[in-house]
Design a protein around this motif. Structure first.
Motif, short mmCIF file in Angstrom:
data_model
loop_
_atom_site.label_atom_id
_atom_site.label_comp_id
_atom_site.label_asym_id
_atom_site.label_seq_id
_atom_site.Cartn_x
_atom_site.Cartn_y
_atom_site.Cartn_z
N VAL A 84 0.86 -1.20 0.00
CA VAL A 84 0.00 0.00 0.00
C VAL A 84 0.89 1.24 0.00
O VAL A 84 1.75 1.40 0.87
CB VAL A 84 -0.93 0.01 1.24
N GLU A 85 0.67 2.12 -0.99
CA GLU A 85 1.46 3.34 -1.09
C GLU A 85 0.53 4.55 -1.12
O GLU A 85 -0.30 4.68 -2.03
CB GLU A 85 2.33 3.33 -2.35
N ILE A 86 0.64 5.41 -0.14
CA ILE A 86 -0.14 6.65 -0.07
C ILE A 86 0.83 7.79 0.23
O ILE A 86 1.65 7.69 1.14
CB ILE A 86 -1.22 6.58 1.03
N ASP A 87 0.74 8.85 -0.54
CA ASP A 87 1.62 10.00 -0.33
C ASP A 87 1.08 10.83 0.84
O ASP A 87 0.41 11.86 0.64
CB ASP A 87 1.71 10.83 -1.61
N GLN A 88 1.38 10.37 2.04
CA GLN A 88 0.82 11.03 3.22
C GLN A 88 1.38 12.44 3.42
O GLN A 88 0.66 13.33 3.87
CB GLN A 88 1.09 10.19 4.47
N GLU A 89 2.64 12.63 3.07
CA GLU A 89 3.23 13.97 3.23
C GLU A 89 2.52 14.99 2.35
O GLU A 89 2.29 16.13 2.77
CB GLU A 89 4.73 13.92 2.90
N LEU A 90 2.19 14.58 1.13
CA LEU A 90 1.45 15.47 0.24
C LEU A 90 0.07 15.79 0.81
O LEU A 90 -0.34 16.96 0.83
CB LEU A 90 1.31 14.83 -1.15
N MET A 91 -0.61 14.77 1.30
CA MET A 91 -1.96 14.97 1.83
C MET A 91 -1.93 15.85 3.09
O MET A 91 -2.80 16.71 3.28
CB MET A 91 -2.60 13.62 2.15
N LYS A 92 -0.94 15.65 3.92
CA LYS A 92 -0.80 16.50 5.12
C LYS A 92 -0.52 17.94 4.73
O LYS A 92 -1.03 18.88 5.35
CB LYS A 92 0.34 15.96 6.00
N SER A 93 0.32 18.12 3.69
CA SER A 93 0.68 19.46 3.24
C SER A 93 -0.54 20.22 2.71
O SER A 93 -0.73 21.40 3.00
CB SER A 93 1.76 19.38 2.16
N ILE A 94 -1.37 19.52 1.91
CA ILE A 94 -2.58 20.15 1.36
C ILE A 94 -3.51 20.58 2.49
O ILE A 94 -4.04 21.70 2.50
CB ILE A 94 -3.31 19.18 0.41
N ALA A 95 -3.71 19.68 3.46
CA ALA A 95 -4.62 19.99 4.58
C ALA A 95 -4.09 21.15 5.41
O ALA A 95 -4.83 22.09 5.74
CB ALA A 95 -4.80 18.75 5.45
N LYS A 96 -2.81 21.12 5.73
CA LYS A 96 -2.23 22.18 6.56
C LYS A 96 -2.26 23.53 5.86
O LYS A 96 -2.56 24.56 6.47
CB LYS A 96 -0.78 21.82 6.91
N ASN A 97 -1.98 23.55 4.57
CA ASN A 97 -1.95 24.80 3.80
C ASN A 97 -3.31 25.48 3.75
O ASN A 97 -3.39 26.71 3.68
CB ASN A 97 -1.45 24.52 2.38
N THR A 98 -4.38 24.69 3.78
CA THR A 98 -5.74 25.25 3.63
C THR A 98 -6.49 25.35 4.96
O THR A 98 -7.66 25.75 4.98
CB THR A 98 -6.56 24.39 2.66
N GLY A 99 -5.83 24.96 6.06
CA GLY A 99 -6.51 25.02 7.35
C GLY A 99 -7.33 23.80 7.67
O GLY A 99 -8.15 23.83 8.60
N GLY A 100 -7.14 22.71 6.92
CA GLY A 100 -7.89 21.49 7.15
C GLY A 100 -7.12 20.51 8.02
O GLY A 100 -6.29 20.90 8.84
N LYS A 101 -7.37 19.24 7.81
CA LYS A 101 -6.75 18.20 8.62
C LYS A 101 -6.61 16.92 7.80
O LYS A 101 -7.48 16.62 6.97
CB LYS A 101 -7.60 17.95 9.87
N TYR A 102 -5.53 16.19 8.04
CA TYR A 102 -5.31 14.93 7.34
C TYR A 102 -5.71 13.74 8.22
O TYR A 102 -5.45 13.72 9.41
CB TYR A 102 -3.85 14.77 6.92
N PHE A 103 -6.35 12.73 7.57
CA PHE A 103 -6.76 11.52 8.28
C PHE A 103 -6.28 10.30 7.50
O PHE A 103 -6.18 10.33 6.27
CB PHE A 103 -8.29 11.44 8.40
N ARG A 104 -6.03 9.21 8.22
CA ARG A 104 -5.67 7.96 7.57
C ARG A 104 -6.72 6.91 7.95
O ARG A 104 -6.94 6.62 9.13
CB ARG A 104 -4.29 7.49 8.02
N ALA A 105 -7.37 6.35 6.94
CA ALA A 105 -8.41 5.35 7.16
C ALA A 105 -7.85 3.98 6.81
O ALA A 105 -7.70 3.64 5.63
CB ALA A 105 -9.64 5.66 6.30
N THR A 106 -7.54 3.19 7.82
CA THR A 106 -6.97 1.88 7.60
C THR A 106 -7.99 0.75 7.72
O THR A 106 -7.64 -0.42 7.53
CB THR A 106 -5.84 1.63 8.61
N SER A 107 -9.24 1.09 8.04
CA SER A 107 -10.28 0.07 8.18
C SER A 107 -11.63 0.72 7.98
O SER A 107 -11.75 1.96 7.95
CB SER A 107 -10.23 -0.58 9.56
#
Length: 334
Positions: A254-277
């Motif tokens: 499983v490959e997910i670009d978590q750093e990119l997703m965190k960066s997008i959320a932080k830049n816009t005032g949102g939040k990043y989540f990881r759904a493993t189940s």
């Protein structure tokens, strides 16, 4: 007639405690209210009392009932009909931007990522009755499946209809999917503008860089919540088609670009989540639901129907009846 009755001044019911005292006083003073005549013998007199004599105590009963009725009237019985009207004072516009690439058929969530997402996202949409919601899908390309609308049935129907069918070029164009969602919200006048961006991979196609799309979202005041979908480690991925047209699955990392997703959320005032189940995915949507609340104004209208008048009228009739009887039939009664 007297169901759902409330009393404006219930303290007046304490006056009922005076009624036993009045009745006791009446019994104690009863002998002083009647003339007496001492005689050595009652022979020759009619011994059975007349009907009028039997009914005379009824005058006092009329007064007691009248007093009780007036006490109830003083307590102000009334019924109330409450009607309410809700008004959304500050609504939210939300766009779900969903990855529909072939990897969304991976089986680490049950029955697969796409079906798990559809079920949880449907519940999320139904829990936002006062907001407008739109739906964008993307793989190697993106398009608006449902524009921002208050008709939740249309959005849910569109969401449930999502499937991998090769309509879009396969791949994961995160920047393009985000840009399409931004385009649906940039002219919105809502109090808050939200994008929920979901992917299960890394950005590998599209013409717009995710970082550029993130900056555009920030410029328009759009908050982006990002979700990385997929378990940690290995998962069953579709990698080929069998002769009968069904997918063939094999275990892949499983490959997910978590750093990119965190960066997008932080830049816009949102939040990043990881759904493993499946359960974690439900929790994530519940948390977003709590983070983004809509202000609702509820107006209540009270229509009171006063019920004290019949008690006053009844008391008045009883008092007039008593006074009338005392000054006519019983005026010279011994």
């Amino acid at each position: 007639m007297m169901t759902n009755v409330t009393f404006l001044n219930p303290g007046f019911f304490w006056l009922f405690l005076l009624l036993p005292l009045i009745i006791g006083w009446q019994i104690w003073k009863r002998n002083e209210q009647s003339a007496t005549l001492k005689m050595s013998s009652l022979k020759g007199f009619q011994t059975s009392p007349s009907l009028l004599a039997k009914l005379k105590p009824f005058l006092f009963v009329l007064r007691i009932v009248a007093l009780a009725s007036m006490i109830v009237a003083l307590a102000r019985p009334r019924t109330v009909d409450i009607s309410s009207k809700t008004k959304t004072t500050k609504g939210i516009d939300i766009v779900l931007s969903v990855d529909v690439s072939s990897s969304m058929l991976a089986r680490d969530l049950k029955p697969n990522r796409m079906e798990a997402l559809k079920r949880v996202a449907s519940d999320f949409i139904e829990s936002r009755p006062n907001d407008r919601i739109g739906l964008v899908v993307y793989a190697g390309e993106s398009y608006t499946k449902t524009p921002v609308t208050s008709d939740k049935a249309v959005v849910i129907d569109a969401l449930r209809g999502i499937k991998f069918d090769n309509v879009l070029q396969d791949g994961t164009a995160i920047g393009t999917g985000l840009a399409t969602a931004i385009n649906r919200l940039k002219d919105s006048k809502a109090k808050s503008k939200i994008i929920i961006l979901l992917t299960d991979g890394v950005n590998n196609s599209g013409t717009i860089e995710p970082e550029t799309a993130s900056d555009i979202a920030k410029e328009y005041g759009i908050k982006v919540y990002t979700i990385g979908l997929g378990t940690n480690g290995m998962a069953e991925y579709p990698y080929a088609l069998a002769a009968n047209g069904d997918f063939v699955f094999k275990m892949m990392k499983v490959e997910i670009d978590q750093e990119l997703m965190k960066s997008i959320a932080k830049n816009t005032g949102g939040k990043y989540f990881r759904a493993t189940s499946n359960q974690k995915l439900e929790t994530i949507y519940d948390e977003i639901n709590k983070l983004e609340t809509t202000e609702i104004e509820e107006l209540k209208f009270y229509d009171y129907d006063e019920k004290y008048r019949p008690f006053l009228i009844f008391a008045g009739i009883l008092l007039l009846l008593e006074i009338g009887l005392r000054n006519t039939v019983y005026r010279s009664f011994i």
